[in-house]
Design an enzyme around this catalytic site. Sequence first.
Site, short mmCIF file in Angstrom:
data_model
loop_
_atom_site.label_atom_id
_atom_site.label_comp_id
_atom_site.label_asym_id
_atom_site.label_seq_id
_atom_site.Cartn_x
_atom_site.Cartn_y
_atom_site.Cartn_z
N ARG A 187 -10.05 -11.36 -0.17
CA ARG A 187 -10.52 -10.00 -0.05
C ARG A 187 -10.62 -9.35 -1.43
O ARG A 187 -11.46 -8.46 -1.65
CB ARG A 187 -9.55 -9.18 0.83
CG ARG A 187 -9.69 -9.42 2.32
CD ARG A 187 -10.16 -8.19 3.06
NE ARG A 187 -9.24 -7.11 3.09
CZ ARG A 187 -8.39 -6.84 4.07
NH1 ARG A 187 -8.30 -7.64 5.12
NH2 ARG A 187 -7.61 -5.78 4.03
N TRP A 211 -20.54 -9.60 8.42
CA TRP A 211 -19.20 -9.70 9.00
C TRP A 211 -19.08 -10.83 10.01
O TRP A 211 -18.16 -10.88 10.81
CB TRP A 211 -18.84 -8.36 9.66
CG TRP A 211 -17.38 -8.06 9.70
CD1 TRP A 211 -16.50 -8.35 10.69
CD2 TRP A 211 -16.61 -7.42 8.68
NE1 TRP A 211 -15.24 -7.92 10.37
CE2 TRP A 211 -15.28 -7.34 9.13
CE3 TRP A 211 -16.92 -6.89 7.42
CZ2 TRP A 211 -14.26 -6.75 8.38
CZ3 TRP A 211 -15.92 -6.31 6.69
CH2 TRP A 211 -14.61 -6.24 7.16
N ASP A 267 -4.53 -2.86 -0.58
CA ASP A 267 -4.67 -3.47 0.74
C ASP A 267 -5.64 -4.65 0.71
O ASP A 267 -6.49 -4.80 1.58
CB ASP A 267 -5.12 -2.46 1.80
CG ASP A 267 -5.14 -3.09 3.19
OD1 ASP A 267 -4.18 -3.79 3.55
OD2 ASP A 267 -6.15 -2.89 3.91
N TRP A 273 -2.51 -12.99 10.36
CA TRP A 273 -3.50 -12.83 11.42
C TRP A 273 -4.83 -13.52 11.11
O TRP A 273 -5.81 -13.33 11.84
CB TRP A 273 -3.73 -11.34 11.67
CG TRP A 273 -4.10 -10.54 10.47
CD1 TRP A 273 -3.25 -9.88 9.63
CD2 TRP A 273 -5.42 -10.28 9.97
NE1 TRP A 273 -3.95 -9.24 8.63
CE2 TRP A 273 -5.28 -9.46 8.82
CE3 TRP A 273 -6.70 -10.65 10.38
CZ2 TRP A 273 -6.38 -9.03 8.09
CZ3 TRP A 273 -7.80 -10.21 9.65
CH2 TRP A 273 -7.63 -9.41 8.52
N THR A 280 -3.81 -11.34 17.19
CA THR A 280 -5.28 -11.38 17.17
C THR A 280 -5.82 -12.72 16.70
O THR A 280 -7.01 -12.99 16.86
CB THR A 280 -5.83 -10.28 16.24
OG1 THR A 280 -5.30 -10.46 14.92
CG2 THR A 280 -5.48 -8.89 16.75
N SER A 293 0.26 -10.06 13.88
CA SER A 293 -0.48 -8.95 13.29
C SER A 293 0.39 -7.70 13.26
O SER A 293 1.42 -7.65 13.94
CB SER A 293 -1.76 -8.68 14.08
OG SER A 293 -2.56 -9.83 14.18
N GLY A 294 -0.05 -6.70 12.52
CA GLY A 294 0.69 -5.44 12.48
C GLY A 294 1.12 -5.01 11.10
O GLY A 294 2.08 -4.26 10.94
N GLY A 295 0.39 -5.44 10.07
CA GLY A 295 0.76 -5.12 8.70
C GLY A 295 0.78 -3.64 8.39
O GLY A 295 1.41 -3.21 7.43
N GLU A 296 0.08 -2.82 9.20
CA GLU A 296 0.06 -1.38 8.98
C GLU A 296 1.16 -0.67 9.75
O GLU A 296 1.18 0.56 9.83
CB GLU A 296 -1.32 -0.82 9.38
CG GLU A 296 -2.37 -0.99 8.31
CD GLU A 296 -2.61 -2.45 7.93
OE1 GLU A 296 -2.36 -2.80 6.77
OE2 GLU A 296 -3.04 -3.24 8.79
N TRP A 342 -12.89 -4.16 11.95
CA TRP A 342 -12.65 -3.05 11.04
C TRP A 342 -13.96 -2.43 10.57
O TRP A 342 -14.10 -1.21 10.53
CB TRP A 342 -11.81 -3.53 9.86
CG TRP A 342 -11.23 -2.43 9.03
CD1 TRP A 342 -11.29 -1.08 9.28
CD2 TRP A 342 -10.48 -2.56 7.82
NE1 TRP A 342 -10.64 -0.37 8.31
CE2 TRP A 342 -10.13 -1.25 7.40
CE3 TRP A 342 -10.08 -3.65 7.06
CZ2 TRP A 342 -9.40 -1.02 6.24
CZ3 TRP A 342 -9.34 -3.42 5.91
CH2 TRP A 342 -9.01 -2.12 5.50
N ASN A 388 -1.20 -8.06 3.48
CA ASN A 388 -0.76 -7.03 2.55
C ASN A 388 0.70 -6.66 2.77
O ASN A 388 1.22 -6.75 3.87
CB ASN A 388 -1.63 -5.78 2.70
CG ASN A 388 -1.55 -5.19 4.10
OD1 ASN A 388 -2.14 -5.72 5.03
ND2 ASN A 388 -0.80 -4.11 4.27
#
Length: 627
Positions: free
Chosen positions: A354, A498, A327, A260, A175, A190-193, A562, A278
């Site tokens: 964050r 945002w 997170d 990302w 992304t 990407s893909g931390g989850e 998000w 995260n």
Amino acid sequence: MKVLSRWLLASVAVVAAGSVSANDSILKNEANPNNWASQLGNYAGQRYSPLNQITTDNVKNLQVAWSFSTGVLRGHEGGPIVVGDVMYIHTPFPNKVFALDLNNPGRVIWKYESVQDPTVIPVMCCDTVNRGVAVADGKVFLAQADNTLVALDAKTGKEMWKAKNGDHTKGETLTAAPLVVKDKVFVGISGGEFGVRGHLTAYDTNSGKMVWRAFSTGPDADVKIDPSKTMMMGKPIGQKDLGVSTWPGDEWKRGGGTTWGWYTYDPALNLIYYGTGNPGTWNPTQRAVDKDRAKSDNKWSMTIFARDPDTGEAKWVYQKTPFDEWDFDGVNENILADINMNGQQRKVLVNFDRNGFAYTLDRATGELLVAQKYDPTVNWATDVDMKTGRPNVVDKYSTFANGEDKNTSAVCPAALGTKDQQPASFSPDTGLFYVPTNHICMDYEPFSVSYTAGQAYVGSTVSMYPTPNSHGGMGNFIAWDAAAGKIVWSRPERFAVWSGALSTKGGVAYYGTLEGYLVAVDMKDGKELWRFKTPSGIIGNINTYTHNGKQYVAVLSGVGGWAGIGLAAGLTQEAGAQAWHNAVHPGHTEGGGVATAGLGAVGAHQSLGEYTQLGGVLTVFHIPDQK
């Protein structure tokens, strides 16, 4: 024009001095203030323009000059790139790219649209967003959702080469906007989850061949760390393979630390800067070593890296949130600036994380200079220990201290962060940073989760809501003094702000809102000067350029990301929300519903649909010529 001329001459000097250690075409394009040559405005990521036709006096006269529909819905992050007479814009999945003719506004010179496997969409955690293209050496570089890095001919849009950067069947996606330095193009993952292992990779700009890859977790050789040379808090790391020993067992192989966000570069120091995300899973108990938080830093997630772009070797590191329990992804942009601190000019890196803390570091050494909350309602930590660089965690809000299957309530900020990926801006005129922020808190209940490649690896149920007793809204646009670590002024918004910010020589700063307003404010005091409602919510970045001697302001609107995932993915109704929950939390039926959908974000933004709907539109503004 005298101001522009001086700025242009200074920039040309930078081109000459930095040409050995930077990409000449990018430096040349960035040195011309008529362009907006890169997603963050320049290598330093300052999102500042020396254009000054639009001022605090006349910005009230801004009107729509022209607009263009992208033909794609969902979240439009990033923004338009302008080089000469051509504007390049991009879309969320399926990642279309348009080259638009500024001499005939809205005319499509070429359009690129690849055929991607649609099964990549379910593994895109938080909407199908893309943060934009990079333009260099006559090429347009696009990082597609399906992990394909593509080089296009800037004149024709034809593919020149492709490189495969990951595997979406394992939960990996793309992304982020690429960064070009010298003869290399850099892209993350990407893909931390989904239990992936983060990395940053350099590809040859001419052939697409991989040059090097640096992982975020694992042995020093994989992370490209030399513990005798790589610095942390002013001294060599010393200990070997902390990317393994600070994880239980082989959990580092599923360690997250994805990349990302945004990448910046200092040509003089020849260092690239980026942050890692995260650690996976969101359940900290599964990442603990001997039930000891102090031993469980989960390195090198949540870390700012300064790397040599030629070799990938890490010069210094700083971990902002060791053993992240909330997170608080660490991927936000690292803005490079020269600021006055205690009577001295310092070359600094400024990061708005964050986790709610703003960090000022020496960008050559990684020395921590300032760490202060840029939202006073942040409660998960009291402060940052300036000797160790570690946050002092409040046990009441520690999801690890409270344990698995226990709800930790009223944590501020929420996982959405005080600021997510939406980039801030720095003005060398005022010496201040202009920052889009969020004010959202959460309840967080971790639970045990098993890893299966390609399946969600979250392990926590989260619900979010507006920060109680804040300022009446879920967002603020603030001016920040990075030397003092203080808010200079702040203005509230109904929803999270945002969009990426923009500051200008004309004294005007710009930002967008989730409802779709483009807002212009006075950089001195934050006074609103102008506001316009675009067709959809703005999560893109506001950019400016000149064409035929006239200054324009441009923005992509298209609610999503998000914060807007409820609208983007249809999660505002109970059935859709429950289906999302079942997909993200397989085997864990408790805690479903609208309040926890979208990894908690839908609960905070349930009323957003009353103010905007999906879209995908480029809107360009100007001040009409007087008759």
